[in-house]
Design a protein around this motif. Structure first.
Motif, PDB file in Angstrom:
ATOM      1  N   MET A   1      18.607  30.743  50.733  1.00 19.94           N
ATOM      2  CA  MET A   1      18.643  31.748  49.665  1.00 19.94           C
ATOM      3  C   MET A   1      20.058  32.209  49.401  1.00 19.94           C
ATOM      4  O   MET A   1      21.019  32.321  50.461  1.00 19.94           O
ATOM      5  N   ARG A   2      20.709  32.380  48.095  1.00 21.25           N
ATOM      6  CA  ARG A   2      21.820  32.627  47.831  1.00 21.25           C
ATOM      7  C   ARG A   2      22.267  34.137  48.494  1.00 21.25           C
ATOM      8  O   ARG A   2      21.355  35.033  48.248  1.00 21.25           O
ATOM      9  N   LYS A   3      23.456  34.316  48.779  1.00 19.97           N
ATOM     10  CA  LYS A   3      23.796  35.695  49.278  1.00 19.97           C
ATOM     11  C   LYS A   3      24.517  36.339  48.122  1.00 19.97           C
ATOM     12  O   LYS A   3      25.122  35.673  47.281  1.00 19.97           O
ATOM     13  N   VAL A   4      24.592  37.762  48.289  1.00 26.49           N
ATOM     14  CA  VAL A   4      25.266  38.641  47.509  1.00 26.49           C
ATOM     15  C   VAL A   4      26.406  39.179  48.426  1.00 26.49           C
ATOM     16  O   VAL A   4      25.959  40.031  49.216  1.00 26.49           O
ATOM     17  N   VAL A   5      27.653  39.222  47.899  1.00 31.76           N
ATOM     18  CA  VAL A   5      28.725  39.564  48.678  1.00 31.76           C
ATOM     19  C   VAL A   5      29.554  40.533  48.011  1.00 31.76           C
ATOM     20  O   VAL A   5      29.607  40.536  46.695  1.00 31.76           O
ATOM     21  N   VAL A   6      29.691  41.691  48.456  1.00 28.81           N
ATOM     22  CA  VAL A   6      30.435  42.717  48.055  1.00 28.81           C
ATOM     23  C   VAL A   6      31.774  42.484  48.656  1.00 28.81           C
ATOM     24  O   VAL A   6      32.133  42.618  49.940  1.00 28.81           O
ATOM     25  N   GLN A   7      32.879  42.257  47.715  1.00 31.20           N
ATOM     26  CA  GLN A   7      34.215  42.074  48.415  1.00 31.20           C
ATOM     27  C   GLN A   7      35.106  43.173  47.489  1.00 31.20           C
ATOM     28  O   GLN A   7      35.080  43.436  46.480  1.00 31.20           O
ATOM     29  N   GLN A   8      35.819  43.885  48.283  1.00 29.27           N
ATOM     30  CA  GLN A   8      36.468  45.048  48.044  1.00 29.27           C
ATOM     31  C   GLN A   8      37.624  45.484  48.734  1.00 29.27           C
ATOM     32  O   GLN A   8      37.645  45.354  49.816  1.00 29.27           O
ATOM     33  N   PHE A   9      38.788  45.700  47.996  1.00 31.42           N
ATOM     34  CA  PHE A   9      39.862  46.335  48.459  1.00 31.42           C
ATOM     35  C   PHE A   9      39.443  47.834  48.988  1.00 31.42           C
ATOM     36  O   PHE A   9      39.189  48.495  48.074  1.00 31.42           O
ATOM     37  N   VAL A  10      39.868  48.466  50.311  1.00 36.18           N
ATOM     38  CA  VAL A  10      39.569  49.736  50.665  1.00 36.18           C
ATOM     39  C   VAL A  10      40.758  50.202  51.337  1.00 36.18           C
ATOM     40  O   VAL A  10      41.515  49.555  51.999  1.00 36.18           O
ATOM     41  N   THR A  11      40.855  51.629  51.169  1.00 36.14           N
ATOM     42  CA  THR A  11      41.847  52.326  51.916  1.00 36.14           C
ATOM     43  C   THR A  11      41.238  52.463  53.370  1.00 36.14           C
ATOM     44  O   THR A  11      40.096  52.605  53.663  1.00 36.14           O
ATOM     45  N   LEU A  12      42.199  52.832  54.328  1.00 32.77           N
ATOM     46  CA  LEU A  12      41.831  53.193  55.617  1.00 32.77           C
ATOM     47  C   LEU A  12      40.932  54.288  55.918  1.00 32.77           C
ATOM     48  O   LEU A  12      39.985  54.244  56.652  1.00 32.77           O
ATOM     49  N   ASP A  13      40.868  55.239  54.799  1.00 37.26           N
ATOM     50  CA  ASP A  13      39.968  56.357  54.666  1.00 37.26           C
ATOM     51  C   ASP A  13      38.787  55.952  53.809  1.00 37.26           C
ATOM     52  O   ASP A  13      37.917  56.858  53.389  1.00 37.26           O
ATOM     53  N   GLY A  14      38.412  54.834  53.575  1.00 40.35           N
ATOM     54  CA  GLY A  14      37.357  54.325  52.957  1.00 40.35           C
ATOM     55  C   GLY A  14      37.231  54.543  51.367  1.00 40.35           C
ATOM     56  O   GLY A  14      36.144  54.409  50.738  1.00 40.35           O
ATOM     57  N   PHE A  15      38.284  54.671  50.593  1.00 40.04           N
ATOM     58  CA  PHE A  15      38.270  54.728  49.079  1.00 40.04           C
ATOM     59  C   PHE A  15      38.514  53.336  48.544  1.00 40.04           C
ATOM     60  O   PHE A  15      39.545  52.499  49.039  1.00 40.04           O
ATOM     61  N   ALA A  16      37.769  52.994  47.406  1.00 39.72           N
ATOM     62  CA  ALA A  16      38.184  51.395  46.666  1.00 39.72           C
ATOM     63  C   ALA A  16      38.874  51.947  45.551  1.00 39.72           C
ATOM     64  O   ALA A  16      39.167  50.975  44.812  1.00 39.72           O
ATOM     65  N   ALA A  17      39.119  53.051  45.057  1.00 39.31           N
ATOM     66  CA  ALA A  17      39.958  53.355  43.820  1.00 39.31           C
ATOM     67  C   ALA A  17      40.480  55.023  43.991  1.00 39.31           C
ATOM     68  O   ALA A  17      40.015  55.489  44.899  1.00 39.31           O
ATOM     69  N   GLY A  18      41.601  54.943  43.407  1.00 39.29           N
ATOM     70  CA  GLY A  18      41.893  56.561  43.356  1.00 39.29           C
ATOM     71  C   GLY A  18      40.950  57.485  42.538  1.00 39.29           C
ATOM     72  O   GLY A  18      40.174  57.061  42.007  1.00 39.29           O
ATOM     73  N   PRO A  19      41.529  58.751  42.310  1.00 31.89           N
ATOM     74  CA  PRO A  19      40.516  59.750  41.666  1.00 31.89           C
ATOM     75  C   PRO A  19      40.344  59.377  40.274  1.00 31.89           C
ATOM     76  O   PRO A  19      39.210  59.511  39.731  1.00 31.89           O
ATOM     77  N   ASN A  20      41.306  58.615  39.481  1.00 31.08           N
ATOM     78  CA  ASN A  20      41.051  58.252  38.279  1.00 31.08           C
ATOM     79  C   ASN A  20      40.865  56.625  37.982  1.00 31.08           C
ATOM     80  O   ASN A  20      41.024  55.988  37.148  1.00 31.08           O
ATOM     81  N   GLY A  21      40.406  56.061  39.148  1.00 31.72           N
ATOM     82  CA  GLY A  21      40.161  54.677  39.103  1.00 31.72           C
ATOM     83  C   GLY A  21      41.257  53.812  39.504  1.00 31.72           C
ATOM     84  O   GLY A  21      41.125  52.417  39.457  1.00 31.72           O
TER      85      GLY A  21
END
Length: 193
Positions: A1-21
């Motif tokens: 079965m195919r996999k779904v992968v979430v790939q993301q740049f994150v900060t050390l404190d768990g944010f994937a974007a700043g407050p305004n994206g």
């Protein structure tokens, strides 16, 4: 079965974007600073080679479609591989999703979870969610994410948009791989369920 992968740049404190994206913390990371060469770029090319579908929400689609179709391998080594990979955009507002001179993305207005379940049951390579925090969150909550590829950047933002929102059920993961690229740490985890 195919996999779904979430790939993301994150900060050390768990944010994937700043407050305004904003994503400026990514471009300031040493490993991501040269988009034309180096071990991180080669790893990304290999990863894209394992995919046959990119899953995007409407906001990320707009941001990507404005940037990526104009890139070449001279400006972004992964440009041709990324641009040639089929894309699905989940949106109730978009009627079409052009991608420059490349094949347009397919728009799905219905349930992302239902469509991803259907896609997972089909033969093919893996799928990736890039950006698209709301889409990612909905797939995580439905138990449809098989793997996480997190690029941990050496910064503490203190506020912003989290990859994992409050209220998720506990998930145990299995570490598959850890690599360092200059000052960034890339970690792959598989869902234990």
């Amino acid at each position: 079965m195919r996999k779904v992968v979430v790939q993301q740049f994150v900060t050390l404190d768990g944010f994937a974007a700043g407050p305004n994206g904003e994503l400026d913390f990514v471009t300031e990371t040493g490993a991501a600073a040269d988009p034309t060469s180096g071990p991180f770029v080669e790893a990304q090319l290999a990863f894209i080679g394992s995919l046959d579908t990119i899953l995007l929400g409407a906001v990320t689609y707009r941001m990507f479609a404005e940037y990526w179709p104009e890139q070449t391998t001279e400006t972004q080594r992964i440009a041709d591989a990324l641009n040639a990979t089929p894309k699905v955009v989940f949106s109730s507002t978009l009627e079409s999703a052009p991608w420059g001179s490349w094949e347009p993305a397919r728009v799905v207005a219905g349930s992302a979870a239902d469509e991803v379940r259907r896609l997972k049951a089909e033969p093919g390579k893996d799928m990736v969610v890039w950006g698209s925090l709301s889409l990612s969150d909905s797939l995580v909550r439905e138990g449809l994410v098989d793997e996480y590829r997190l690029q941990v950047c050496p910064v503490v933002l203190g506020r912003g948009k989290r990859l994992f929102e409050d209220g998720l059920a506990t998930q145990w993961l299995t570490r598959l791989e850890t690599n360092t690229y200059d000052d960034m740490v890339a970690v792959r985890y598989a869902s234990a369920s």
